[in-house]
Design an enzyme around this catalytic site. Sequence first.
Site, PDB file in Angstrom:
ATOM      1  N   GLU A  85     -46.446   1.336  56.538  1.00 57.13           N
ATOM      2  CA  GLU A  85     -46.364   1.614  55.101  1.00 57.13           C
ATOM      3  C   GLU A  85     -47.738   1.471  54.457  1.00 57.13           C
ATOM      4  O   GLU A  85     -48.520   0.603  54.844  1.00 57.13           O
ATOM      5  CB  GLU A  85     -45.393   0.635  54.427  1.00 57.13           C
ATOM      6  CG  GLU A  85     -43.977   0.757  54.954  1.00 57.13           C
ATOM      7  CD  GLU A  85     -43.014  -0.192  54.258  1.00 57.13           C
ATOM      8  OE1 GLU A  85     -42.179   0.282  53.476  1.00 57.13           O
ATOM      9  OE2 GLU A  85     -43.112  -1.401  54.479  1.00 57.13           O
ATOM     10  N   HIS A  90     -34.787  -3.253  61.017  1.00 60.51           N
ATOM     11  CA  HIS A  90     -35.016  -1.818  61.211  1.00 60.51           C
ATOM     12  C   HIS A  90     -35.603  -1.499  62.600  1.00 60.51           C
ATOM     13  O   HIS A  90     -35.130  -0.608  63.296  1.00 60.51           O
ATOM     14  CB  HIS A  90     -35.960  -1.268  60.144  1.00 60.51           C
ATOM     15  CG  HIS A  90     -35.551  -1.616  58.737  1.00 60.51           C
ATOM     16  ND1 HIS A  90     -34.234  -1.736  58.356  1.00 60.51           N
ATOM     17  CD2 HIS A  90     -36.273  -1.859  57.613  1.00 60.51           C
ATOM     18  CE1 HIS A  90     -34.164  -2.043  57.069  1.00 60.51           C
ATOM     19  NE2 HIS A  90     -35.388  -2.128  56.591  1.00 60.51           N
ATOM     20  N   HIS A 121     -30.297  -0.230  56.108  1.00 64.43           N
ATOM     21  CA  HIS A 121     -30.297   1.134  55.566  1.00 64.43           C
ATOM     22  C   HIS A 121     -30.949   2.138  56.517  1.00 64.43           C
ATOM     23  O   HIS A 121     -30.711   3.327  56.415  1.00 64.43           O
ATOM     24  CB  HIS A 121     -30.920   1.184  54.162  1.00 64.43           C
ATOM     25  CG  HIS A 121     -32.405   1.161  54.136  1.00 64.43           C
ATOM     26  ND1 HIS A 121     -33.138   0.016  54.238  1.00 64.43           N
ATOM     27  CD2 HIS A 121     -33.318   2.158  54.012  1.00 64.43           C
ATOM     28  CE1 HIS A 121     -34.427   0.312  54.180  1.00 64.43           C
ATOM     29  NE2 HIS A 121     -34.570   1.612  54.039  1.00 64.43           N
ATOM     30  N   ARG A 167     -25.217 -10.688  35.450  1.00 62.88           N
ATOM     31  CA  ARG A 167     -25.303 -11.798  34.492  1.00 62.88           C
ATOM     32  C   ARG A 167     -25.685 -11.323  33.099  1.00 62.88           C
ATOM     33  O   ARG A 167     -25.378 -11.956  32.106  1.00 62.88           O
ATOM     34  CB  ARG A 167     -26.395 -12.779  34.930  1.00 62.88           C
ATOM     35  CG  ARG A 167     -26.150 -13.380  36.285  1.00 62.88           C
ATOM     36  CD  ARG A 167     -27.172 -14.460  36.549  1.00 62.88           C
ATOM     37  NE  ARG A 167     -27.045 -14.971  37.901  1.00 62.88           N
ATOM     38  CZ  ARG A 167     -27.789 -14.555  38.917  1.00 62.88           C
ATOM     39  NH1 ARG A 167     -28.720 -13.642  38.746  1.00 62.88           N
ATOM     40  NH2 ARG A 167     -27.606 -15.075  40.118  1.00 62.88           N
TER      41      ARG A 167
HETATM   42  C1  BG6 Z   1     -36.784  -2.715  53.345  1.00 65.82           C
HETATM   43  C2  BG6 Z   1     -37.884  -3.742  53.349  1.00 65.82           C
HETATM   44  O1  BG6 Z   1     -35.702  -3.163  54.114  1.00 65.82           O
HETATM   45  O2  BG6 Z   1     -37.274  -1.505  53.900  1.00 65.82           O
HETATM   46  C3  BG6 Z   1     -39.105  -3.228  52.592  1.00 65.82           C
HETATM   47  O3  BG6 Z   1     -37.429  -4.931  52.724  1.00 65.82           O
HETATM   48  C4  BG6 Z   1     -39.542  -1.885  53.122  1.00 65.82           C
HETATM   49  O4  BG6 Z   1     -40.179  -4.164  52.687  1.00 65.82           O
HETATM   50  C5  BG6 Z   1     -38.357  -0.928  53.185  1.00 65.82           C
HETATM   51  O5  BG6 Z   1     -40.560  -1.364  52.298  1.00 65.82           O
HETATM   52  C6  BG6 Z   1     -38.727   0.361  53.891  1.00 65.82           C
HETATM   53  O6  BG6 Z   1     -37.675   1.274  53.778  1.00 65.82           O
HETATM   54  P1  BG6 Z   1     -37.946   2.837  53.769  1.00 65.82           P
HETATM   55  O7  BG6 Z   1     -36.594   3.438  53.728  1.00 65.82           O
HETATM   56  O8  BG6 Z   1     -38.751   3.114  52.541  1.00 65.82           O
HETATM   57  O9  BG6 Z   1     -38.711   3.129  55.020  1.00 65.82           O
END
Ligand code: BG6
Length: 495
Positions: A238, A262, A200, A65
């Site tokens: 984390e 995940h 991911h 945008r």
């Molecule tokens: C994301 C989450 O999908 O994955 C985040 O939304 C999280 O909250 C992140 O911190 C963790 O990914 P990675 O690759 O840093 O372990």
Amino acid sequence: METGEASGECGYCDLSGNALEPEASVIVVFGATGDLARRKIFPALYHLALEGILPPESRIIGFARRELGQDEFVAGLAESCARFSRSKSLDEAVWSGLARRLSYVRGSFDDAAAYRELASRLAEPGLPANALFYLATAPEDFAVIARMLAAAGLGSSDQAPGFRRLVVEKPFGSDRASARSLNAALQECFAERDIFRIDHYLGKETVQNLLYFRFANSIFEPLWNRNHVASVELDVLETEGIGTRGGYYDKAGAARDMLQNHLVQLLCLVAMEPPASLDPESVRGEKVKVLQSIRDYSSGELLARSVRGQYSGYSLEERVAPLSRTETFAALRLEVDNWRWSGVPFRLRTGKALDRQVSEIRVRFKRPPATLFAGYCGDSLSPNSLTIRIQPDEGLWLGFNVKEPGAARVVSKELRFSYRGPNDAYFPEAYERLLADAMAGDSTLFIRADEAEEAWRIVDALEAAWAGAGPPILYQAGTPGPGACEHSASARGAC
Ligand code: BG6
């Protein structure tokens, strides 16, 4: 398929001959000025160019945008790529080659004129006929963008000269019903074979390795079942809090943000049966069967099997409701009720603002029979374990017992394999692999529609149970999380 000797005694087998190659495409990044695009997607594209994986005829169009001139857009990306790429610097020649292939389209996501402009750019002579639309946007924009693309004649079409693929980020819906309607909305515009739903974690090398490790070896698989495995722990822990993501996170919470995707994906890869082949549908089909083998638990059972926590100070974070009950820590014990796994607890655990930053899987094996050493030592004889470290210090370690020299004592030791060595130069980021696979049309590492919906079935039931229960347990930031979930296995009864 090739086989051979890499060096010394290390045999290798190169599967790349069977892999699909990325095809030259026009990659259109929606949300091109946003955080995800700047931190992950453009740096990944830069690295693909650096490694010679991005086909040189490819073009990249940013769509967002913001009012931006071409030079400003490119300069902003140069800064992001230098800052966020894993090399933390730019190779001038590679960057300037990539910069020449970048352009920008300004428009809001529901602006038909901007899509007409995009369509005419894509039709420019000399550009690849293939288009990859990457939605690095807020999830509420996914369906709108798909519809606008289709209305501009850019949806899936067997008449189009090249492919039209749609890559969607997580979160994919916020429950099963919304995931289902999002699937339906996307599938009206793009064929399922052209929809690439990202998790991911599946692009991480150590997560991809789960399939290799399990099915390229013969010594672990015979033990990989209820007869030998006592429990499986899956942790994504984390140390950071939620930062500036309160607006999204407070509506999601740890279960929707991490567990539904995940952690559930890790569980599937650990528990799945060997697929008939390495093709995407065989692999994804086996993962769906794992999810289908997790039964529907009652709310009472789910409360007994789960722990929900919130770090102290969370409700003071930006854009978080002052009396928020959103969990920043979630632990859940599940069983995969099939012949292989019946009765084996799978403990999933994730949280923010904890004392450790680690993603790992631990397979704990049963103790030997209670005679000889186990008879003498009881609980002090450590069971064998296999730790699969996703990150950091990527690797594997196998725990076993040996005699301590000079003493009549059993001690636990580990055999360690580390992925990071002085000679391992190429360790791609998850997004590099996923972008290359989407360009190649390989959907193995992407989530299929039914997979997303099945994963939501589990999380929906958990959310419903939690909604009828008290608030989350408060835990101090920088600690292991709510007391019931401390790191020692024995203290993890509930989770
Ligand atoms: C994301 C989450 O999908 O994955 C985040 O939304 C999280 O909250 C992140 O911190 C963790 O990914 P990675 O690759 O840093 O372990």
